[in-house]
Design an enzyme around this catalytic site. Structure first.
Site, PDB file in Angstrom:
ATOM      1  N   CYS A 262      47.817  62.129  46.502  1.00  0.00           N
ATOM      2  CA  CYS A 262      47.910  63.392  47.254  1.00  0.00           C
ATOM      3  C   CYS A 262      47.043  63.424  48.504  1.00  0.00           C
ATOM      4  O   CYS A 262      47.556  63.450  49.612  1.00  0.00           O
ATOM      5  CB  CYS A 262      47.527  64.554  46.336  1.00  0.00           C
ATOM      6  SG  CYS A 262      48.716  64.797  45.014  1.00  0.00           S
TER       7      CYS A 262
HETATM    8  N1  LIG Z   1      50.482  62.719  40.781  1.00  0.00           N
HETATM    9  C1  LIG Z   1      49.971  63.883  41.110  1.00  0.00           C
HETATM   10  O1  LIG Z   1      48.858  64.190  40.737  1.00  0.00           O
HETATM   11  C2  LIG Z   1      50.754  64.883  41.945  1.00  0.00           C
HETATM   12  C3  LIG Z   1      50.259  66.190  42.032  1.00  0.00           C
HETATM   13  C4  LIG Z   1      50.969  67.118  42.774  1.00  0.00           C
HETATM   14  C5  LIG Z   1      52.138  66.735  43.426  1.00  0.00           C
HETATM   15  N2  LIG Z   1      52.606  65.445  43.354  1.00  0.00           N
HETATM   16  C6  LIG Z   1      53.839  65.128  44.035  1.00  0.00           C
HETATM   17  O2  LIG Z   1      54.908  65.055  43.084  1.00  0.00           O
HETATM   18  C7  LIG Z   1      55.847  64.061  43.466  1.00  0.00           C
HETATM   19  C8  LIG Z   1      56.034  63.052  42.344  1.00  0.00           C
HETATM   20  O3  LIG Z   1      54.789  62.379  42.160  1.00  0.00           O
HETATM   21  P1  LIG Z   1      54.421  61.587  40.836  1.00  0.00           P
HETATM   22  O4  LIG Z   1      52.943  61.342  40.921  1.00  0.00           O
HETATM   23  O5  LIG Z   1      54.972  62.286  39.645  1.00  0.00           O
HETATM   24  O6  LIG Z   1      55.216  60.217  41.078  1.00  0.00           O
HETATM   25  P2  LIG Z   1      55.353  59.011  40.032  1.00  0.00           P
HETATM   26  O7  LIG Z   1      55.438  57.796  40.860  1.00  0.00           O
HETATM   27  O8  LIG Z   1      54.335  59.124  38.950  1.00  0.00           O
HETATM   28  O9  LIG Z   1      56.771  59.274  39.336  1.00  0.00           O
HETATM   29  C9  LIG Z   1      57.941  59.376  40.016  1.00  0.00           C
HETATM   30  C10 LIG Z   1      59.095  58.919  39.125  1.00  0.00           C
HETATM   31  O10 LIG Z   1      60.296  59.122  39.868  1.00  0.00           O
HETATM   32  C11 LIG Z   1      61.162  58.033  39.627  1.00  0.00           C
HETATM   33  N3  LIG Z   1      62.137  57.958  40.724  1.00  0.00           N
HETATM   34  C12 LIG Z   1      61.973  57.458  41.966  1.00  0.00           C
HETATM   35  N4  LIG Z   1      63.092  57.634  42.677  1.00  0.00           N
HETATM   36  C13 LIG Z   1      63.971  58.269  41.874  1.00  0.00           C
HETATM   37  C14 LIG Z   1      65.300  58.737  42.031  1.00  0.00           C
HETATM   38  N5  LIG Z   1      65.936  58.594  43.198  1.00  0.00           N
HETATM   39  N6  LIG Z   1      65.906  59.321  40.986  1.00  0.00           N
HETATM   40  C15 LIG Z   1      65.259  59.470  39.809  1.00  0.00           C
HETATM   41  N7  LIG Z   1      64.005  59.062  39.600  1.00  0.00           N
HETATM   42  C16 LIG Z   1      63.366  58.478  40.619  1.00  0.00           C
HETATM   43  C17 LIG Z   1      60.263  56.834  39.510  1.00  0.00           C
HETATM   44  O11 LIG Z   1      60.883  55.784  38.806  1.00  0.00           O
HETATM   45  C18 LIG Z   1      59.063  57.441  38.766  1.00  0.00           C
HETATM   46  O12 LIG Z   1      59.201  57.299  37.360  1.00  0.00           O
HETATM   47  C19 LIG Z   1      55.327  63.472  44.772  1.00  0.00           C
HETATM   48  O13 LIG Z   1      55.910  64.152  45.832  1.00  0.00           O
HETATM   49  C20 LIG Z   1      53.850  63.786  44.722  1.00  0.00           C
HETATM   50  O14 LIG Z   1      53.281  63.892  46.006  1.00  0.00           O
HETATM   51  C21 LIG Z   1      51.933  64.503  42.600  1.00  0.00           C
END
Ligand SMILES: NC(=O)c1ccc[n+]([C@@H]2O[C@H](COP(=O)([O-])OP(=O)(O)OC[C@H]3O[C@@H](n4cnc5c(N)ncnc54)[C@H](O)[C@@H]3O)[C@@H](O)[C@H]2O)c1
Length: 420
Positions: A262
């Site tokens: 983030c």
């Molecule tokens: N990790 C955090 O602490 C956090 C906190 C707030 C917001 N976010 C935001 O949330 C979003 C997701 O982050 P995350 O940390 O969960 O990511 P992550 O990498 O942990 O997980 C994302 C998942 O999405 C899957 N994926 C990718 N492309 C895909 C598609 N086209 N269709 C289906 N699945 C798909 C991947 O295989 C993966 O399992 C990002 O925008 C991030 O900035 C993350």
């Protein structure tokens, strides 16, 4: 409308806790992910994120949860929530590739009346101007008329023991007033408090505002840490004093640099939009520059600490404690430990790391040797550098054996401890 069936697209740090809360709330939840490995692991009852244990995934499966790579589950869902990654491209601009592909998948399977929510962190305008046309073209349906469209930023704080999805207010903005109402009703089943905004872009900006605020204030503390050290002032003590003010001040702390998915990334989404207007978002650029220098500064402090012992970095046994990007989690994405470790290793340090949450720590030059709590023998190290104060390490008492500690986390004190 009360949603009874939900598809979550993207089962990572954000999607999986959401799926868990939805299962707890009695919804029929399916998780769609493009990664067969993630899907297989979850269906076998194993968790790949810090905030859920294997037992939690087991409970979800018992409640009817299923992970799949087959997007047809969207056709029977009342609600579809997109939680896919939003990284930066090599040139530092937003990479919406996963959002685009997730939106296409949703569009191909979209039914009239469905609520589609984007949760991925992104720049204002993404839901209305990027996701909406993909959904409309792919489905032949019209947003705000045939289906509902909303944005709701995820505020998950991995490793936070006090605030989870349910007790963190959820911001929701819809394309139309009705979209906001439908999304508010949906999230009302999962969280204690829903906060509707006046529109999509206000909800999108709220998330970037939160992260930019943190980014800038952490950088402020990092910059102050550097000159306070030279002035011989204990910044940590000053922060403790300042935070007794009951209004107008919120404590932020210096550290070895910022990491994770983030803080180092999201504000760039906002500065990219600002640049498209012909302006620069100077606060973000400055914060980036200041915090990016911290690993180099910590390396300099390592050199100084060894110098006082009449030792060089070259040949010294240096142990990095906590190489994830924050305490009590295993996530090493963008961790500042990596540039620090690379620099120390290239300077000839005999480098080890101690992090019970991180089983392997790879640098571009190769892996760093891992120590365990049992075989740490920190009394043999020339210098121990505490980057993240993992509770399990602090509680083990292993740091008490160290002869010299550089603590970048402000959690330790004692004769053998020098703070950042
Ligand atoms: N990790 C955090 O602490 C956090 C906190 C707030 C917001 N976010 C935001 O949330 C979003 C997701 O982050 P995350 O940390 O969960 O990511 P992550 O990498 O942990 O997980 C994302 C998942 O999405 C899957 N994926 C990718 N492309 C895909 C598609 N086209 N269709 C289906 N699945 C798909 C991947 O295989 C993966 O399992 C990002 O925008 C991030 O900035 C993350």
């Amino acid at each position: 409308m009360v949603a009874s069936s939900l598809t979550i697209i993207g089962l990572g740090y954000v999607g999986l806790p959401l799926a868990q809360e939805a299962c707890n709330s009695g919804l029929a939840v399916t998780g769609f992910d493009v990664s067969a490995a993630v899907v297989d692991q979850l269906n076998a009852g194993s968790s790949h994120v810090d905030d859920l244990a294997d037992g939690d995934v087991g409970a979800m499966l018992a409640a009817g949860f299923e992970a799949t790579t087959d997007a047809s589950c969207i056709r029977t869902s009342d609600t579809v929530v997109i939680c896919v990654p939003t990284p930066l491209s090599d040139d530092g601009t937003p990479d919406l590739g996963a959002v685009e592909s997730a939106a296409r998948t949703a569009a191909e399977n979209l039914n009239s009346g469905t609520l589609v929510v984007l949760e991925s962190t992104t720049y204002p305008g993404t839901t209305g101007e990027f996701v909406r046309p993909i959904l409309e073209e792919g489905s032949g349906l019209v947003a705000g008329e045939d289906f509902h469209l909303a944005y709701s930023p995820e505020r998950i704080d991995p490793g936070n023991k006090h605030f989870g999805l349910r007790n963190t207010p959820k911001v929701v903005g819809g394309l139309t007033e009705q979209c906001t109402d439908v999304a508010t009703e949906f999230y009302g089943q999962l969280v204690d408090r829903v906060v509707p905004t006046v529109g999509l872009r206000e909800a999108e900006l709220a998330k970037l505002l939160e992260n930019t605020y943190r980014h800038v204030n952490i950088a402020l503390m990092n910059e102050m840490a550097v000159f306070c050290h030279e002035l011989g002032i204990d910044l940590w003590a000053s922060i403790e004093a300042a935070k007794t003010k009951p209004f107008g001040f919120q404590a932020f702390y210096p550290g070895p640099g910022v990491g994770g998915h983030c803080i180092p990334i999201d504000p760039n989404y906002l500065s990219w939009v600002v640049r498209s207007l012909g302006h620069r978002f100077r606060f973000v650029e400055l914060a980036q520059e200041v915090s990016e220098r911290m690993p180099v500064y910590v390396a300099k402090r390592v050199q100084d600490a060894l110098n006082r012992q009449q030792k060089a970095v070259n040949g010294s046994l240096i142990v990095l404690v906590g190489v994830s990007y924050k305490a009590d989690i295993s996530d090493v994405r963008e961790t500042p430990a990596r540039p620090l470790a690379t620099q120390l290793q290239r300077m000839g340090a005999d480098l080890r790391y101690l992090d019970p949450h991180v089983l392997e720590f790879q640098l571009s030059d190769g892996p760093v040797v891992a120590l365990t709590l049992e075989d740490a023998r920190l009394e043999e190290a020339d210098l121990v550098v505490v980057l993240q104060p993992h509770t399990v390490v602090l509680d083990s008492g292993v740091l008490e054996n160290a002869a010299a500690i550089l603590d970048t986390s402000g959690s330790l004190d004692g004769q053998n401890v020098e703070r950042l």
